[in-house]
Design an enzyme around this catalytic site. Structure first.
Site, mmCIF file in Angstrom:
data_model
loop_
_atom_site.group_PDB
_atom_site.id
_atom_site.type_symbol
_atom_site.label_atom_id
_atom_site.label_comp_id
_atom_site.label_asym_id
_atom_site.label_seq_id
_atom_site.Cartn_x
_atom_site.Cartn_y
_atom_site.Cartn_z
ATOM 1 C CG HIS A 88 47.814 29.124 34.429
ATOM 2 N ND1 HIS A 88 46.605 28.771 34.987
ATOM 3 C CD2 HIS A 88 47.728 30.464 34.168
ATOM 4 C CE1 HIS A 88 45.827 29.842 35.064
ATOM 5 N NE2 HIS A 88 46.493 30.885 34.572
ATOM 6 C CD GLU A 89 50.956 32.434 33.350
ATOM 7 O OE1 GLU A 89 50.488 33.269 32.555
ATOM 8 O OE2 GLU A 89 50.470 32.229 34.473
ATOM 9 N N GLY A 128 51.649 35.334 40.361
ATOM 10 C CA GLY A 128 52.532 34.194 40.187
ATOM 11 C C GLY A 128 53.265 34.271 38.875
ATOM 12 C CB ALA A 129 53.392 33.451 35.870
ATOM 13 C CG MET A 130 51.072 39.147 32.792
ATOM 14 S SD MET A 130 49.292 38.905 32.998
ATOM 15 C CE MET A 130 48.721 39.305 31.343
ATOM 16 C CD GLU A 131 47.628 35.886 30.895
ATOM 17 O OE1 GLU A 131 46.460 36.283 30.818
ATOM 18 O OE2 GLU A 131 48.193 35.649 31.981
ATOM 19 C CG ASN A 132 53.170 39.933 29.869
ATOM 20 O OD1 ASN A 132 52.173 40.577 30.129
ATOM 21 N ND2 ASN A 132 54.108 39.659 30.770
ATOM 22 C CG HIS A 141 46.765 32.528 29.857
ATOM 23 N ND1 HIS A 141 45.413 32.785 29.856
ATOM 24 C CD2 HIS A 141 47.138 32.480 31.177
ATOM 25 C CE1 HIS A 141 44.987 32.889 31.105
ATOM 26 N NE2 HIS A 141 46.001 32.697 31.918
#
Length: 1038
Positions: free
Chosen positions: A465-466, A429-433, A469
């Protein structure tokens, strides 16, 4: 992950590091200048012993270094670890139209040669760039490294070397017209701290070609350290560089090499995505490194505790109109750009903070952005030129949420900028880079004219959410993946807190239990479930399996339980201390418990957090609390909730008892906030509490336990109290909190599966629903009804069930209809989507007629917009009630729709009632030219969820299993979701046997075995449930 996609679809044990092969291939090259001398005789003896030792070492290496069966491994030397080459020591044939590959000698057998692939030469200035960013070595700290389990020791890197700093130069070459020719040449230089003497440098590498001659090792004085051999273990993703002399403890060394990485569309590592712009295919390069994919982009120490700083340089073209607007992005701001000698633009980014490899991110694209500059940082939202203006909502809520978290934790966001970018092809869904968050496109865009309420809400949720993180996972990271819940559980809880910062009127906290705890209960009810803190987490497959409901939803649920029994302010302050103590470092869950216990003590709260919470994270399943009472006391008895043979699962260190924060209220003194916490301890099977109220259930009085369902447990009562609660729902349901109305329905149905009460009692809790007007109870009820529907779909009484459901939905559908008011609440809009969906699914004629009319009007004229919140059911109903020509029109139109509407259409296309159309759709799902890889799973599930498509889809999967897994290479997570979706519809022993047969055809070490076992477990439950309750349901419906 990345944000793990659950129903819409990112994510655990004592560790010990792999035993190093230190010194196995090293020899001394120092000349004798001083020291001890020996006689000739002694020398002979020592020489003999040395030869014998060498022979034994050879044997050790043969068995200690894992081998692979890859045909490119050089296996001609009995003591040689795998290196590139052929088993017969011959180089492969070279087509005469290609330039022959250069060769190098196989170090195991000098008579054979192996091909080496050279990366394209980097420009002189680019090569120099690797040497200009030397880190400050005056103060080198050694991170704590947890040893890996002995049983899988070779999956972990040795502890003898720790990275300090990387210089990475990459050139994503996506400029050829044929994507098959895409690649990423690059170069890396790593500064390494040697913590103990070793004869090799072992780090991660995967899916790369390289020339051994580019591998160089230097000491801090710049002196070259001899590289005696370079080997690659493809199974473990290890690059092993053997050096002479040994690297010495306390010294800093540099390692550098050139390589060429793959650039494919596999959604991992550095990969390419694509989209259409006015009939032209546009490409971009993007990354997804979590959990173990940074090693596919450049050689690195790819474990979460092996943190370092990074200087990133990305090279791109801008020499033609097609590429003139291309930009590159990374975690940090751009600080310089220059032209390389061969005409590329090199973009140089500021040095990162200390971080793990999995949080790095790169992008090369021609996107535009919206900015928001604050006093301390800038947030930018990037998307394609056609869509970037639709990121305004994500930017607005993102700024609100990031500021809210800064205030909440009293810890500022530490980077100068934070970019968020919408990617057309993205697996999670997404990524917290850190500094460059990546999203699947539809989860970042919002258009009020076409976007559903659910999608708008989800954009806010996933952004929150991201951003959570940035503290949980980025500023502090788990020591190893076994504690992944410290990232994902906290982000999954704080996404609700974050949305509340920006949209408090949504009352999103009321929906937490139905959206998190209830799904967690569903998977945590089996003996085969696992604890939140996982065990035996060693390989990449082990790690990937942790991105699941237990980590995310159960993790978030027990955190919410802590939030309630500690108090929100105690949790807030304790978390702030926990983060500040280990910022930029790594943590274990024990450090979390300690910080929270200390904060509670400061507030004179005697709460042993570890003693309580270990019972929730170190054992699987959960308790059911049986509540009984008299005039003086209320008694709570705990037992394990588990379906199936309880002895099949792993044992528990607490004998499946928990320390439970027990709360209750009653009809004589209704209270839903600030309820007293009563403790049932792990050494108690039951506890009694003094109580002064007098309750007579015969008069309709009741007791309600687990107020607002803060506790991760189910509740049971005597039948008289259940009936009193159900009477209250029928007479005046508003006296019971919406969360507890949902709890009553779901607990009753769960107890039926446990054979703890009669199904007709549970079904009577649905009687009041034609009065219910709130989203949370309806969401829970339709979920439970959905299970009954799945069990009856192919049974003779399904028609009667349809009649029952039409009657239940008729009143509320008449009230809520297809169109809402401008000022209605988010929950009202969400409720409409569910009610209309249910009414049309069960063939309410009014609903079906309206849906078909709206669908056909839109299909004929796109300006005739479908109300966003009912679009999903309108499209499904339109396809269900039409023929293949309409299906073809919708499929053709899909490409021109917004990403969120494309997702709706993917599901709607599975609603056809023509078998051959569904069969064709299944083939489309695994054809990248028809359906995006990220959407394949949802296309398959759409067919499975169609009553006419279930068997068709199952037959297709059986026939094409090898193609799907080996050729198409669908991810394990998607395979798991498909198998569980299929299992949710299987209800007979024959179907169970068919599933078991496919499982039996797999190799014993197949990564899909666990997924099949979970699915078979679901089918066993279904078969048992139907056998037990079908007759009761038949009588009840009659």
């Amino acid at each position: 992950m990345s944000y793990k996609l659950q129903s819409f679809d990112a994510i655990s044990d004592p560790n010990s590091l792999a035993t190093s092969q230190d010194g196995l291939y090293t020899t001394s090259n120092s000349s004798r200048k001083s020291g001890c001398y020996v006689s000739a005789k002694t020398g002979f003896i020592l020489t003999f012993l040395a030869m014998a030792t060498a022979a034994m070492v050879g044997v050790i290496v043969t068995f200690a270094v894992p081998r692979t069966n890859d045909q490119n491994d050089c296996n001609c030397g009995a003591t040689q670890a795998p290196v590139m080459g052929n088993p017969d020591c011959t180089t492969p044939g070279i087509p005469t139209t290609q330039t022959p590959q250069s060769t190098t000698t196989c170090p195991a057998c000098p008579d054979c040669t192996v091909p080496t692939t050279h990366s394209p030469e980097m420009s002189t200035k680019t090569t120099m760039e690797l040497t200009t960013h030397s880190p400050d070595m005056t103060s080198v700290t050694t991170p704590e490294i947890t040893p890996s389990p002995e049983m899988a020791k070779n999956y972990r890197l040795p502890t003898s070397l720790l990275p300090i700093h990387y210089n990475v130069v990459l050139r994503p070459d996506l400029y050829n017209k044929n994507p098959a020719d895409f690649s990423t040449p690059g170069r890396v230089k790593i500064w390494i701290n040697c913590t103990e003497e070793t004869g090799n440098i072992t780090l991660h590498i995967n899916k790369m070609t390289f020339d051994n001659s580019t591998v160089k090792v230097n000491d801090m004085n710049g002196n070259l350290v001899t590289v005696s051999m370079v080997t690659e273990n493809k199974e473990l993703h290890f690059l092993i560089v053997h050096v002479t002399p040994n690297l010495m403890a306390g010294q800093i060394y540099t390692f550098e090499m050139s390589f060429t990485a793959e650039l494919t569309d596999d959604l991992s590592g550095l990969y390419y995505s694509q989209f259409d712009r006015n009939g032209t295919t546009k490409y971009l390069a993007i990354t997804q490194f979590q959990a173990t994919h940074a090693r596919e982009s450049f050689p690195c120490f790819d474990e979460p505790a092996l943190k370092a700083t990074f200087n990133i340089t990305l090279e791109r073209r801008n020499d033609t109109p097609e590429y003139r607007d291309y930009i590159s992005l990374s975690n940090m701001p751009l600080i310089d750009s220059y032209s390389t000698d061969d005409g590329f633009i090199a973009d140089v980014f500021a040095e990162t903070v200390v971080m793990p490899t999995y949080l790095l991110a790169f992008a090369v694209c021609d996107f535009k952005y919206l900015p928001n500059v604050t006093a301390n940082w800038t947030m930018n939202t990037y998307a394609s030129n056609e869509e970037y203006n639709k990121t305004e909502f994500a930017l607005e809520v993102g700024v609100d949420i990031l500021r809210g978290f800064e205030d909440f934790f009293e810890i500022p966001f530490v980077l100068p900028k934070l970019d968020m970018i919408a990617i057309p092809d993205f697996g999670a869904g997404a990524m917290e880079n850190w500094g460059l968050i990546t999203y699947r496109t539809q989860y970042m865009l919002y258009d009020p004219n076409v976007t559903t309420a659910g999608t708008q809400r989800f954009v806010a949720v996933i952004v929150a959410h991201e951003l959570a993180h940035m503290w949980f996972g980025n500023l502090i990271s788990p020591q190893w993946w076994d504690d992944l819940w410290l990232n994902e559980g906290f982000a999954s809880f704080f996404e609700y807190i974050g949305v509340n910062f920006t949209r408090p009127e949504w009352n999103i906290m009321d929906a937490f239990a139905i959206e998190n705890m209830h799904p967690a209960f569903g998977v945590d009810s089996y003996p085969s479930s696992r604890p939140i803190f996982a065990t035996n987490v060693n390989s990449p497959d082990d790690i990937d399996r942790l991105f699941d409901t237990i980590t995310y939803q159960k993790g978030a649920s027990v955190i919410r339980m802590m939030w309630n029994f500690l108090g929100p302010e105690t949790l807030r302050k304790g978390l702030s201390t926990y983060i500040k103590r280990k910022e930029y470092g790594n943590v274990r869950h024990q450090e979390l418990w300690q910080a929270l216990k200390e904060q509670a003590s400061l507030e004179s709260k005697s709460i042993d957090v570890q003693d309580i919470m270990d019972t929730w994270i170190l054992q699987q399943n959960y308790p059911v609390v049986k509540v009984t009472f008299n005039n003086n006391q209320i008694r709570a008895e705990q037992s394990r909730y588990v379906i199936g043979n309880a002895s099949d699962g792993a044992p528990s260190p607490y004998n499946f008892r928990w320390t439970i924060p027990f709360t209750f209220t009653s009809s004589s003194n209704i209270l839903y906030e600030d309820n007293d916490i009563h403790w049932i301890y792990r050494n108690q099977s039951a506890a009694s509490f003094d109580w002064t109220n007098t309750i007579n259930t015969a008069n309709g009085d009741w007791v309600l336990a687990n107020v607002q369902q803060y506790g991760y447990y189910r509740v049971n009562y005597d039948e008289s109290n259940w009936r009193a609660l159900i009477r209250q729902l029928n007479n005046n349901y508003t006296r019971i909190h919406p969360s507890n109305r949902a709890q009553i329905i779901t607990d009753l149905m769960a107890l039926v599966s446990l054979d703890a009460l009669n199904i007709t009692l549970a079904l009577s809790s649905l009687d009041y629903l034609d009065q219910e007007t709130e989203y949370v109870p309806w969401y829970a009820a339709l979920g439970e009804i959905g299970y009954i529907r799945n069990m009856l779909l192919t049974k003779p009484i399904f028609g009667k069930f349809e009649v029952y459901m039409r009657s239940k939905l008729e009143t509320i559908f008449g009230k809520i209809g297809f169109n809402g008011n401008v000022d209605e609440t988010m929950n009202d809009r969400l409720l409409r989507s569910y009610i209309v969906g249910g009414a049309c699914y069960y063939y309410n004629q009014n609903c079906t007629n309206q849906a078909v009319r709206l669908f056909n009007n839109w299909l004929d004229d796109e300006t005739q917009l479908i109300p966003p919140d009912v679009k999903s059911r309108v499209m499904c109903t339109g396809i269900r009630e039409s023929r293949s020509d309409t299906w073809d029109r919708l499929f053709a139109r899909m490409a021109s729709q917004t990403p969120s509407d494309q997702a709706i259409i993917i599901s709607a296309l599975g609603c056809s009632r023509e078998h051959w159309v569904l069969e064709r759709y299944m083939s489309y799902a695994f054809d990248d030219t028809k359906i995006r890889r990220q959407d394949a799973r949802n296309a398959v599930l759409a067919v499975i969820y169609n009553p006419l498509g279930r068997d068709l889809a199952w037959n297709y999967l059986q026939r094409n299993w090898n193609h799907i897994t080996a050729v198409y290479r669908m991810s394990g997570g998607n395979i798991n979701r498909i198998l569980r979706g299929l299992a949710s519809r299987l209800t007979t022993q024959y179907q169970r046997d068919e599933l078991a047969s496919l499982r039996g055809s797999l190799e014993v070490d197949s990564p899909y075995i666990t997924f099949f076992d979970n699915a078979l477990q679901d089918v066993d439950l279904n078969v048992n449930w139907v056998d037990k309750h079908y007759s009761e349901l038949e009588a009840w419906l009659s």
